[in-house]
Scaffold this motif. Sequence first.
Motif, PDB file in Angstrom:
ATOM      1  N   PRO A   1       2.923  -5.511  13.307  1.00 52.14           N
ATOM      2  CA  PRO A   1       1.860  -4.755  12.614  1.00 52.14           C
ATOM      3  C   PRO A   1       2.408  -3.772  11.582  1.00 52.14           C
ATOM      4  O   PRO A   1       1.804  -3.593  10.516  1.00 52.14           O
ATOM      5  N   TYR A   2       3.564  -3.153  11.880  1.00 52.76           N
ATOM      6  CA  TYR A   2       4.155  -2.206  10.930  1.00 52.76           C
ATOM      7  C   TYR A   2       4.623  -2.922   9.664  1.00 52.76           C
ATOM      8  O   TYR A   2       4.357  -2.472   8.538  1.00 52.76           O
ATOM      9  N   PHE A   3       5.328  -4.046   9.840  1.00 50.82           N
ATOM     10  CA  PHE A   3       5.786  -4.801   8.686  1.00 50.82           C
ATOM     11  C   PHE A   3       4.607  -5.336   7.870  1.00 50.82           C
ATOM     12  O   PHE A   3       4.645  -5.358   6.633  1.00 50.82           O
ATOM     13  N   ALA A   4       3.555  -5.770   8.560  1.00 50.61           N
ATOM     14  CA  ALA A   4       2.388  -6.309   7.865  1.00 50.61           C
ATOM     15  C   ALA A   4       1.712  -5.244   7.016  1.00 50.61           C
ATOM     16  O   ALA A   4       1.375  -5.477   5.843  1.00 50.61           O
ATOM     17  N   MET A   5       1.502  -4.053   7.574  1.00 50.10           N
ATOM     18  CA  MET A   5       0.829  -2.990   6.827  1.00 50.10           C
ATOM     19  C   MET A   5       1.699  -2.464   5.688  1.00 50.10           C
ATOM     20  O   MET A   5       1.189  -2.142   4.601  1.00 50.10           O
ATOM     21  N   MET A   6       3.012  -2.383   5.908  1.00 49.33           N
ATOM     22  CA  MET A   6       3.885  -1.953   4.820  1.00 49.33           C
ATOM     23  C   MET A   6       3.902  -2.988   3.688  1.00 49.33           C
ATOM     24  O   MET A   6       3.910  -2.626   2.508  1.00 49.33           O
ATOM     25  N   SER A   7       3.881  -4.262   4.046  1.00 49.41           N
ATOM     26  CA  SER A   7       3.830  -5.310   3.022  1.00 49.41           C
ATOM     27  C   SER A   7       2.523  -5.234   2.239  1.00 49.41           C
ATOM     28  O   SER A   7       2.509  -5.434   1.017  1.00 49.41           O
ATOM     29  N   LEU A   8       1.434  -4.941   2.934  1.00 49.35           N
ATOM     30  CA  LEU A   8       0.146  -4.804   2.246  1.00 49.35           C
ATOM     31  C   LEU A   8       0.177  -3.662   1.240  1.00 49.35           C
ATOM     32  O   LEU A   8      -0.383  -3.773   0.148  1.00 49.35           O
ATOM     33  N   GLN A   9       0.824  -2.554   1.595  1.00 53.01           N
ATOM     34  CA  GLN A   9       0.888  -1.421   0.671  1.00 53.01           C
ATOM     35  C   GLN A   9       1.662  -1.780  -0.588  1.00 53.01           C
ATOM     36  O   GLN A   9       1.291  -1.363  -1.686  1.00 53.01           O
ATOM     37  N   PHE A  10       2.722  -2.575  -0.449  1.00 45.59           N
ATOM     38  CA  PHE A  10       3.434  -3.059  -1.632  1.00 45.59           C
ATOM     39  C   PHE A  10       2.532  -3.975  -2.461  1.00 45.59           C
ATOM     40  O   PHE A  10       2.581  -3.960  -3.696  1.00 45.59           O
ATOM     41  N   GLY A  11       1.724  -4.789  -1.768  1.00 45.27           N
ATOM     42  CA  GLY A  11       0.789  -5.652  -2.494  1.00 45.27           C
ATOM     43  C   GLY A  11      -0.246  -4.862  -3.261  1.00 45.27           C
ATOM     44  O   GLY A  11      -0.538  -5.155  -4.426  1.00 45.27           O
ATOM     45  N   TYR A  12      -0.819  -3.841  -2.622  1.00 47.86           N
ATOM     46  CA  TYR A  12      -1.785  -2.978  -3.300  1.00 47.86           C
ATOM     47  C   TYR A  12      -1.143  -2.229  -4.466  1.00 47.86           C
ATOM     48  O   TYR A  12      -1.751  -2.064  -5.532  1.00 47.86           O
ATOM     49  N   ALA A  13       0.087  -1.763  -4.265  1.00 44.41           N
ATOM     50  CA  ALA A  13       0.785  -1.045  -5.326  1.00 44.41           C
ATOM     51  C   ALA A  13       1.006  -1.949  -6.540  1.00 44.41           C
ATOM     52  O   ALA A  13       0.810  -1.531  -7.692  1.00 44.41           O
TER      53      ALA A  13
END
Length: 394
Positions: free
Chosen positions: A18-30
């Motif tokens: 879950p941590y890796f998934a949410m951090m990856s999403l933040q890079f996607g949003y950025a």
Amino acid sequence: MGKLSLSCWSSFVENSKPYFAMMSLQFGYAGMNIISKVSLSRGMSHYVLVVYRHAFATASIAPFAFFFERRGQPKITLKVFTQIFVLALLGPVIDQNFYYAGLKYTSPTFSCAMSNMLPAMTFVMAVIFRMEKLEMKKLRCQAKFLGTLVTVIGAMLMTLYKGPLIQMAWSKHSHVPTSSNDQASANKDWFKGSIFLIIATLAWSSLFVLQNQALKTYMNHQLTLTTLVCFMGTLQAIAVTVVAEHKASVWRIGWDMNLLAAAYAGIVTSSISYYVQGLVMKKRGPVFATAFSPLMMIIVAIMGSFILSEKIYLGGIIGSILIVFGLYSVLWGKHKENLETKSAVDDAHKLPQAIKLSSQPNNNNLNLEPNKLSNSLIISMPDPESPIKPNQNP
């Protein structure tokens, strides 16, 4: 020893997903914010960007909705159609158009900081529509109220006060002096963009409140609901663009940054992110998923200063800190509320259940006289809970 280390490693990987998934999403949003800023700065109409974005989103989500949720589809009544129409109006049309307009007039970092107001705005809307009670005697409600107040103060500070320019070590030589007229025009655009971003956040929080009602109908068909909202939003955005843009050339799009901005926003941030965030929310809850949003602001600030030579001001930094503090205060209050609700439900399951017997005897061999059956009250403790929940498939 080898099996133990392998088991520990597997457990670590599973808990870290879950941590890796949410951090990856933040890079996607950025990445979406940076690419969209570049495209808008090169002259792409934000109205057209919204149309193409949700067209890509509809095309990418619809196949999954068809294959996984084609059975047992809810009937689209007038009430359901109205909900979908309003959701599309609030999300794809009002929120996205105002967000892109605000992004065009301000900066990606500023826009991301403003988007962190969403939990506080949603809390205010829920209180207004009486979907949430404000019990100020409880600490969790005090935390949510204080967080909302601090968030609003941070947003006002970012809007009304710029402050001195903060020079980054890697961008201190890229500053170009501007005239007083250009500076006054930039300040005016900055204020206008701030208002647009606040309106976008209000629209998005209103969508969350209404979506709570729509999900009661589409509880088992969330991909279908997303597809319908994106499709309806595409049609509404086309109508808005036809009225707002009178040149046919604005619709022209090629193999350039404009196409990348629309496809990236539609596929990554409106399709993949929806699926990944849904999985994380089911496993860890909505508070866990929302807690990572400030990370996007930090990523965008670093990427923006490198790629766009973005200027960061003291007012923006102070306002962002206040907004993040308010965000976590609201999330903490919401987390405590969820714990209280869960504890109350667990306590209710542990209480003895009073079972009123009917006048007809059942299969249980109870040694009671027939004429006393209707007035008998049996107190029984609940059976041990099955490891399989009622709504969970084995």
